[in-house]
Scaffold this motif. Structure first.
Motif, PDB file in Angstrom:
ATOM      1  N   PHE A  19    -102.531  45.849  81.366  1.00 10.51           N
ATOM      2  CA  PHE A  19    -101.662  46.974  81.036  1.00 10.51           C
ATOM      3  C   PHE A  19    -101.261  47.800  82.249  1.00 10.51           C
ATOM      4  CE2 PHE A  19    -102.993  45.968  76.864  1.00 10.51           C
ATOM      5  CZ  PHE A  19    -101.929  46.343  76.083  1.00 10.51           C
ATOM      6  N   GLN A  22     -97.511  47.386  83.535  1.00 11.42           N
ATOM      7  CA  GLN A  22     -96.539  47.991  82.611  1.00 11.42           C
ATOM      8  C   GLN A  22     -96.584  49.508  82.695  1.00 11.42           C
ATOM      9  OE1 GLN A  22     -94.219  46.320  80.338  1.00 11.42           O
ATOM     10  NE2 GLN A  22     -93.423  48.370  80.632  1.00 11.42           N
ATOM     11  N   ILE A  35     -89.427  48.367  75.376  1.00 11.49           N
ATOM     12  CA  ILE A  35     -90.709  48.593  74.708  1.00 11.49           C
ATOM     13  C   ILE A  35     -90.459  48.962  73.254  1.00 11.49           C
ATOM     14  CG2 ILE A  35     -92.740  50.088  74.643  1.00 11.49           C
ATOM     15  CD1 ILE A  35     -92.493  50.308  77.704  1.00 11.49           C
ATOM     16  N   TYR A  40     -96.004  49.453  69.886  1.00 12.94           N
ATOM     17  CA  TYR A  40     -96.943  50.254  70.668  1.00 12.94           C
ATOM     18  C   TYR A  40     -97.677  51.273  69.813  1.00 12.94           C
ATOM     19  CZ  TYR A  40     -97.131  48.704  75.417  1.00 12.94           C
ATOM     20  OH  TYR A  40     -97.424  47.979  76.537  1.00 12.94           O
ATOM     21  N   THR A  41     -97.050  51.767  68.752  1.00 10.95           N
ATOM     22  CA  THR A  41     -97.733  52.689  67.845  1.00 10.95           C
ATOM     23  C   THR A  41     -98.884  51.980  67.137  1.00 10.95           C
ATOM     24  OG1 THR A  41     -95.704  53.957  67.507  1.00 10.95           O
ATOM     25  CG2 THR A  41     -97.425  54.193  65.834  1.00 10.95           C
ATOM     26  N   THR A  44    -101.625  50.925  69.739  1.00 11.30           N
ATOM     27  CA  THR A  44    -102.438  52.046  70.193  1.00 11.30           C
ATOM     28  C   THR A  44    -103.431  52.470  69.110  1.00 11.30           C
ATOM     29  OG1 THR A  44    -100.651  52.753  71.652  1.00 11.30           O
ATOM     30  CG2 THR A  44    -102.355  54.376  71.171  1.00 11.30           C
ATOM     31  N   ALA A  73    -102.178  52.513  77.106  1.00 11.34           N
ATOM     32  CA  ALA A  73    -101.235  52.297  76.010  1.00 11.34           C
ATOM     33  C   ALA A  73    -100.709  53.634  75.480  1.00 11.34           C
ATOM     34  CB  ALA A  73    -101.890  51.495  74.886  1.00 11.34           C
ATOM     35  N   ILE A  76     -98.020  54.828  77.846  1.00  9.06           N
ATOM     36  CA  ILE A  76     -96.771  54.085  77.629  1.00  9.06           C
ATOM     37  C   ILE A  76     -96.108  54.538  76.328  1.00  9.06           C
ATOM     38  CG2 ILE A  76     -95.782  51.797  77.198  1.00  9.06           C
ATOM     39  CD1 ILE A  76     -98.062  50.709  79.071  1.00  9.06           C
ATOM     40  N   LEU A  77     -96.891  54.697  75.268  1.00  9.23           N
ATOM     41  CA  LEU A  77     -96.352  55.153  73.987  1.00  9.23           C
ATOM     42  C   LEU A  77     -95.748  56.548  74.125  1.00  9.23           C
ATOM     43  CD1 LEU A  77     -95.938  54.806  70.938  1.00  9.23           C
ATOM     44  CD2 LEU A  77     -98.276  55.656  70.611  1.00  9.23           C
ATOM     45  N   LYS A  80     -92.509  56.313  75.880  1.00 12.33           N
ATOM     46  CA  LYS A  80     -91.485  55.747  74.995  1.00 12.33           C
ATOM     47  C   LYS A  80     -90.941  56.829  74.077  1.00 12.33           C
ATOM     48  CE  LYS A  80     -89.070  52.691  72.673  1.00 12.33           C
ATOM     49  NZ  LYS A  80     -87.862  52.105  73.228  1.00 12.33           N
TER      50      LYS A  80
END
Length: 86
Positions: A19, A22, A35, A40-41, A44, A73, A76-77, A80
């Protein structure tokens, strides 16, 4: 250290490190177009549950890997959610 625990730590290290590129790319570029918010939700949330599972079992390879993966994660979430609707 038993072989099974060593394998667990190695697996945790490799999957968690996957990860990092990313997360770094997303942080540097703010490019979140490729993404999936839904993926991702769910991912995570799943990692958070793996972390709780590891804590309940006191399985430290699971705890360490999922704590770090959850942070990556989650970052990243979050990006996003912030940068995804521009």
């Amino acid at each position: 250290m038993p072989l099974s625990e060593l394998i667990g730590y190695l697996a945790a290290f490799l999957t968690t490190c996957s990860f990092v590129p990313q997360a770094l790319h997303t942080f540097r570029t703010r490019d979140v177009g490729g993404i999936s918010l839904g993926m991702y939700t769910v991912f995570t949330a799943g990692v958070a549950l793996w972390l709780v599972y590891g804590l309940v079992l006191a399985a430290w390879p699971i705890v360490v890997a999922n704590a770090i993966t959850l942070a990556l994660a989650g970052t990243i979430l979050g990006m996003k959610m912030v940068y995804g609707e521009r």
